[in-house]
Design an enzyme around this catalytic site. Sequence first.
Site, PDB file in Angstrom:
ATOM      1  N   LYS A 147      58.411   7.017 -15.979  1.00 29.70           N
ATOM      2  CA  LYS A 147      57.991   7.151 -14.578  1.00 29.70           C
ATOM      3  C   LYS A 147      57.801   5.771 -13.951  1.00 29.70           C
ATOM      4  CE  LYS A 147      53.132   7.773 -15.935  1.00 29.70           C
ATOM      5  NZ  LYS A 147      52.553   6.581 -15.327  1.00 29.70           N
ATOM      6  N   CYS A 149      46.715   6.127 -14.125  1.00 29.87           N
ATOM      7  CA  CYS A 149      47.839   7.061 -14.306  1.00 29.87           C
ATOM      8  C   CYS A 149      47.382   8.465 -14.679  1.00 29.87           C
ATOM      9  CB  CYS A 149      48.798   6.509 -15.338  1.00 29.87           C
ATOM     10  SG  CYS A 149      49.642   5.041 -14.700  1.00 29.87           S
ATOM     11  N   ASP A 195      51.131   7.620 -21.093  1.00 27.98           N
ATOM     12  CA  ASP A 195      51.285   6.158 -21.169  1.00 27.98           C
ATOM     13  C   ASP A 195      50.614   5.494 -22.371  1.00 27.98           C
ATOM     14  OD1 ASP A 195      52.496   6.765 -18.809  1.00 27.98           O
ATOM     15  OD2 ASP A 195      51.266   5.484 -17.540  1.00 27.98           O
TER      16      ASP A 195
HETATM   17  C1  C5J Z   1      48.295   3.312 -16.344  1.00 29.12           C
HETATM   18  C2  C5J Z   1      48.006   1.221 -15.219  1.00 29.12           C
HETATM   19  N1  C5J Z   1      49.061   3.878 -17.273  1.00 29.12           N
HETATM   20  N2  C5J Z   1      46.693   1.179 -15.447  1.00 29.12           N
HETATM   21  N3  C5J Z   1      48.774   2.196 -15.749  1.00 29.12           N
HETATM   22  O1  C5J Z   1      47.188   3.742 -16.078  1.00 29.12           O
HETATM   23  O2  C5J Z   1      48.532   0.355 -14.573  1.00 29.12           O
END
Ligand code: C5J
Length: 224
Positions: free
Chosen positions: A129, A162, A24
């Site tokens: 995702k 995530c 991400d």
């Molecule tokens: C991830 C989030 N990528 N913090 N998303 O950690 O909402």
Amino acid sequence: MTELTAQPYPFAFELSHTALMIIDMQRDFVLPGGFGESLGNDVSRLASIVPTLQDILHAWRRAKGLVVHTREAHLPDLSDCPNAKLHRGQPSQKIGDVGAMGRLLIRGEWGSDIIDELKPVEGEIVIDKPGKGAFYNTPLLESLKRHGITHLVITGVTTEVCVQTTMREANDRGFECVLMEDATQSYFEKFWLSTLEMVRAQGAIVGWTATSRDLLSALQSMTP
Ligand code: C5J
């Protein structure tokens, strides 16, 4: 077999059965004006790991290892986004609203794509995702199995959301995982640290942690 210096004890892996996962590293989480900032976070903490991640990515590519990038991104009609997720936290802007970089966390929007510094290249896997974990409702498991992957080097953001969710999902599916301490980050220092401590506790109950310096020197020794 290569032995990477790690905690709580060395992490043994074979490059041909190991994938680098970059989780991400999207503009929406890392740059001002995105989803992360709409939740009230200081996004500069996440941007601080970009140079380290670039070093790891370039070394991994030189060694010809498999790279998997993930993006937390929803379908434009939000049919893959549960109401509970959409409304949680009363953000100033919700998933799907139009922000400075396009619709927040929507597939195909500029903000939901990976930052330029870590842009995927041909042959690398990119997984969109709908959840926090990269295995939930995605083709990731089949894809890793097809490539003969048994071990994962895990990086990206955010450490306790995530990244940790994906590492736990991977662990339950039988993957051996090492989390790179200085190539993952959180909007909260204490959550970054707690996650590192909890995954490697009890004899690597979820997996190992290691530093980029040790990974880079292991990769150097195996690159022709
Ligand atoms: C991830 C989030 N990528 N913090 N998303 O950690 O909402």
